[in-house]
Structures are given as C-alpha cells and as structure tokens.
Design a protein around this motif. Structure first.
Motif, PDB file in Angstrom:
ATOM      1  N   SER A   1      37.120  47.227  39.184  1.00  0.00           N
ATOM      2  CA  SER A   1      37.128  46.270  40.282  1.00  0.00           C
ATOM      3  C   SER A   1      35.703  45.938  40.704  1.00  0.00           C
ATOM      4  N   ALA A   2      35.596  44.915  41.558  1.00  0.00           N
ATOM      5  CA  ALA A   2      34.278  44.516  42.042  1.00  0.00           C
ATOM      6  C   ALA A   2      33.649  45.603  42.910  1.00  0.00           C
ATOM      7  N   GLU A   3      34.467  46.321  43.678  1.00  0.00           N
ATOM      8  CA  GLU A   3      33.933  47.404  44.512  1.00  0.00           C
ATOM      9  C   GLU A   3      33.336  48.514  43.647  1.00  0.00           C
ATOM     10  N   GLU A   4      34.028  48.874  42.575  1.00  0.00           N
ATOM     11  CA  GLU A   4      33.502  49.917  41.679  1.00  0.00           C
ATOM     12  C   GLU A   4      32.209  49.464  41.006  1.00  0.00           C
ATOM     13  N   LEU A   5      32.156  48.200  40.636  1.00  0.00           N
ATOM     14  CA  LEU A   5      30.925  47.689  40.025  1.00  0.00           C
ATOM     15  C   LEU A   5      29.772  47.677  41.022  1.00  0.00           C
ATOM     16  N   SER A   6      30.078  47.360  42.278  1.00  0.00           N
ATOM     17  CA  SER A   6      29.027  47.383  43.302  1.00  0.00           C
ATOM     18  C   SER A   6      28.543  48.795  43.563  1.00  0.00           C
ATOM     19  N   GLU A   7      29.456  49.765  43.595  1.00  0.00           N
ATOM     20  CA  GLU A   7      29.048  51.159  43.811  1.00  0.00           C
ATOM     21  C   GLU A   7      28.238  51.697  42.645  1.00  0.00           C
TER      22      GLU A   7
ATOM     23  N   PRO B   1      27.335  40.708  47.006  1.00  0.00           N
ATOM     24  CA  PRO B   1      28.700  40.808  47.551  1.00  0.00           C
ATOM     25  C   PRO B   1      29.656  39.814  46.905  1.00  0.00           C
ATOM     26  N   ARG B   2      30.949  40.099  47.009  1.00  0.00           N
ATOM     27  CA  ARG B   2      31.950  39.262  46.354  1.00  0.00           C
ATOM     28  C   ARG B   2      32.088  37.902  47.035  1.00  0.00           C
ATOM     29  N   HIS B   3      31.795  37.833  48.333  1.00  0.00           N
ATOM     30  CA  HIS B   3      32.015  36.583  49.048  1.00  0.00           C
ATOM     31  C   HIS B   3      30.932  35.549  48.757  1.00  0.00           C
ATOM     32  N   LEU B   4      29.882  35.925  48.038  1.00  0.00           N
ATOM     33  CA  LEU B   4      28.820  34.981  47.719  1.00  0.00           C
ATOM     34  C   LEU B   4      29.122  34.278  46.406  1.00  0.00           C
ATOM     35  N   SER B   5      28.766  33.001  46.363  1.00  0.00           N
ATOM     36  CA  SER B   5      28.910  32.257  45.114  1.00  0.00           C
ATOM     37  C   SER B   5      27.824  32.679  44.142  1.00  0.00           C
ATOM     38  N   PRO B   6      27.986  32.393  42.847  1.00  0.00           N
ATOM     39  CA  PRO B   6      26.970  32.816  41.867  1.00  0.00           C
ATOM     40  C   PRO B   6      25.577  32.285  42.161  1.00  0.00           C
ATOM     41  N   CYS B   7      25.468  31.031  42.611  1.00  0.00           N
ATOM     42  CA  CYS B   7      24.136  30.494  42.899  1.00  0.00           C
ATOM     43  C   CYS B   7      23.497  31.199  44.088  1.00  0.00           C
ATOM     44  N   LEU B   8      24.307  31.479  45.148  1.00  0.00           N
ATOM     45  CA  LEU B   8      23.774  32.210  46.294  1.00  0.00           C
ATOM     46  C   LEU B   8      23.509  33.666  45.959  1.00  0.00           C
ATOM     47  N   ALA B   9      24.298  34.247  45.050  1.00  0.00           N
ATOM     48  CA  ALA B   9      24.086  35.644  44.663  1.00  0.00           C
ATOM     49  C   ALA B   9      22.738  35.806  43.982  1.00  0.00           C
TER      50      ALA B   9
END
Length: 252
Positions: free
Chosen positions: A144-150, A157-165
């Motif tokens: 999951s995205a949480e596991e990848l972030s950890e 964060p997941r709520h950001l678009s790719p360009c903003l990320a």
C-alpha cells in the motif's frame, strides 16, 4: 535518335538512316493525302530528332543507367561493377543478420520458425493472457501507499498530484540543504572542540588521533596504579603528623 543516346554498341550509320526512313514513310502513309505531299523524309527525321527524349529523362525513368558522357564500354563495366557491389552488400547483410534465437530473445520473433500461423496466433494469445494474469497478481499483492511511505520509497503524500509531489520533494531537499549549510557555517572551530576535551589531538588525522588517545589513557592509568602501589600507609602518615587519628575511619 533514341538509339544514339543509349549506352549500347552503336549500329552502322546507314542502318540508322534506313530505320528513320522506314519510320518516316510509315508515318507518312498514315497521314491524309493532302498532307502527304507536304511531308518529306528529311522533315520526318528532323521532327523525330526534335521530339526525342533528353538523356536526363531517360536516366530518370531507368532506361539510361549511366550518364551519356560515359562510353558504351565504360557503361557496361560500371553496370557490372554496381551489380557486384550490390551482391556483396546483400551477402554481407545476410551473414551479419541476427539468428532465430536472438530474434526470439529480443521479442521480434514471437514464435519459432516452422510453426503454423494458427498455432502461432494461439501461442501469442496464450502468452499475452499469462502476462496479464501475472500483472494482475502483482497488482493484488503490491504494498500500500502507507507501507511505501514508511519504507521511504514513496516520499510525497498520497493527496498530492505527481507534479506537486515532485515540487514538494525538491522543496524538502532544498530546506535540508539550507539547514546543513547553516550548521556547517556556525559549527565550532577545531580549537574550541580541543579546548572542550572533545577533540584530543587536533593536529593528527582521525585514525591516528584515536590511537593516540587510547595510548595516553593507558599511560595515565599505569601511572596512577604505580602511585597507588607506592603510596605511604596510614600509620606512616600518622607518625609523620600528616594524618591525625581522628581523621581515620574505624574500618580503615
């Protein structure tokens, strides 16, 4: 004439003249009777010479293989040489072409040679379905995205678009870089660290400084042990008046 412009062995001039005369006569016979009197063999030959195609036109349509400036003998040799060069180039390309195994490994050849088209299409469909199933299983078991972030793989964060990320990651990198540069500019000097007892040997390289510090520590320990072993006893200190009996504890 057309025969004179081609790079072929030329016939005798009398033969050319008879050819043109026969052509002019046949064309004259096809004309009406009133215009036949006005047409002469000389005029017919002159008209055919004027209407003949240019060497450039013959070269463009492939009738004349070489420029008209070449002699027929050189034109024949040039044609033979060009044919031999093309044959050598084709032989070299066939010798250096990839093998069937290399084509299959690179994905250009999907099925081995000798297989029928029906079996080849079935094999391609089967391979495509197997790859689709493998992708589907991989997507179902992916983290999951949480596991990848950890784990530090997904930094934004997941709520950001790719360009903003990408912009957020670059901003975070610049902030860390600025903080590091600020700490490096305001760090203590080597003299201050040495005076504080953190850096014991400022003039030595780090590998030798650690060994020198251990050696100095061992030397101090040995010196302290020798002084403790050679110190005077309490009775001797009392006799010399350095230590009073009231200062000695009962269990000493």
């Amino acid at each position: 004439s057309l025969a004179l412009s081609l790079p072929l062995p030329l016939p005798h001039p009398s033969r050319i003249l008879s050819l043109f005369l026969s052509l002019s006569l046949s064309r004259a016979l096809s004309l009406p009777m009133d215009s036949l009197a006005e047409t002469s063999p000389h005029a017919a030959v002159s008209k055919m010479m004027a209407d003949r195609p240019e060497p450039v036109d013959l070269t463009s349509v492939g009738i004349l293989k070489h420029p008209p400036t070449l002699s027929p003998r050189l034109a024949t040799s040039a044609t033979s040489l060009e044919r031999q060069m093309k044959r050598d180039s084709l032989s070299h390309s066939l010798e250096s072409r990839p093998s069937v195994e290399e084509l299959m490994n690179s994905g250009l050849l999907k099925t081995p040679p000798g297989m029928s088209h029906v079996l080849a299409n079935s094999a391609c469909d089967l391979d495509r379905h197997m790859k689709a199933d493998a992708v589907a299983r991989g997507l179902e078991t992916r983290r999951s995205a949480e596991e990848l972030s950890e784990a530090g793989i997904l930094r934004s964060p997941r709520h950001l678009s790719p360009c903003l990320a990408a912009t957020a990651e670059e901003l975070e990198y610049n902030i860390k870089r600025s903080n590091l540069q600020h700490h490096l500019e305001h760090r203590r000097s080597r003299e201050d660290i040495h005076n504080a007892g953190i850096l014991h040997h400022s003039k030595l390289c780090p590998s030798l400084a650690e060994a020198a510090h251990d050696l100095e520590h061992n030397m101090k320990r040995d010196s302290l042990d020798r002084h403790l072993m050679s110190r005077e006893s309490m009775d001797s200190l009392v006799k010399r008046g350095i230590l009073h009996e009231t200062e000695i504890s009962p269990g000493a």
